[in-house]
Design a protein around this motif. Sequence first.
Motif, PDB file in Angstrom:
ATOM      1  N   GLY A 187      16.098  33.379 -20.239  1.00  0.00           N
ATOM      2  CA  GLY A 187      15.372  34.803 -20.400  1.00  0.00           C
ATOM      3  C   GLY A 187      13.934  34.246 -19.865  1.00  0.00           C
ATOM      4  O   GLY A 187      13.588  32.727 -18.951  1.00  0.00           O
ATOM      5  N   ALA A 188      12.826  34.969 -20.342  1.00  0.00           N
ATOM      6  CA  ALA A 188      11.635  34.675 -19.447  1.00  0.00           C
ATOM      7  C   ALA A 188      11.153  33.291 -19.541  1.00  0.00           C
ATOM      8  O   ALA A 188      10.338  32.959 -19.170  1.00  0.00           O
ATOM      9  CB  ALA A 188      10.384  35.907 -19.664  1.00  0.00           C
ATOM     10  N   ASP A 189      10.822  32.525 -21.200  1.00  0.00           N
ATOM     11  CA  ASP A 189      10.883  31.605 -21.451  1.00  0.00           C
ATOM     12  C   ASP A 189      10.991  30.400 -20.991  1.00  0.00           C
ATOM     13  O   ASP A 189      10.146  29.923 -19.882  1.00  0.00           O
ATOM     14  CB  ASP A 189      10.515  31.197 -22.395  1.00  0.00           C
ATOM     15  N   LEU A 190      12.642  30.500 -20.223  1.00  0.00           N
ATOM     16  CA  LEU A 190      13.410  29.674 -19.408  1.00  0.00           C
ATOM     17  C   LEU A 190      12.507  29.422 -18.601  1.00  0.00           C
ATOM     18  O   LEU A 190      12.287  28.121 -17.480  1.00  0.00           O
ATOM     19  CB  LEU A 190      14.912  29.714 -19.736  1.00  0.00           C
ATOM     20  N   GLU A 191      12.421  30.941 -17.560  1.00  0.00           N
ATOM     21  CA  GLU A 191      11.783  31.106 -16.484  1.00  0.00           C
ATOM     22  C   GLU A 191      11.057  30.398 -16.354  1.00  0.00           C
ATOM     23  O   GLU A 191      10.257  29.821 -15.457  1.00  0.00           O
ATOM     24  CB  GLU A 191      11.914  32.574 -16.030  1.00  0.00           C
TER      25      GLU A 191
END
Length: 147
Positions: free
Chosen positions: A44-48
């Motif tokens: 998701g966005a946090d991993l990105e």
Amino acid sequence: MGEGGTGKRYRVETGDVSGQVVVGEDNNVVAIHGGPQDVPVAEGADLESLRSGFAALRERIDREAGKGADSARERIDELEEAVTAEEPEVSTMVYVRDWFAKRLPALAGAVTALIVHPFVGRLVEHAGDAVAAEFSRHFGGEGGDGE
């Protein structure tokens, strides 16, 4: 305990509490609601955001590390594996932070910023109390003010 071995003492008496109680100064509280099945996996966005941070650091290493760039990239690869592992490897995080502090101090702050990234914090909390306590001991709360 604060510097010089002194610390503040708190006396807390609670009645019927149905939630968290946080006492002291400079606390960093991360709350995950739901059971383990509800905790986000490494996506998701946090991993990105975290992966983008690693990419940016690799670019800085290429520009600034000179003859130590190969070793620095190896440490960053180790760090990325350690922070995104199913059970984050705090000892590797400490080793990499210390390696940069000693050999490439101009990049040490960027390395620490990746270690204390909010997504890493959630992964550490999900890994359980022992991992979270070890992480907190080395990196503290607010901005990684540990050792």
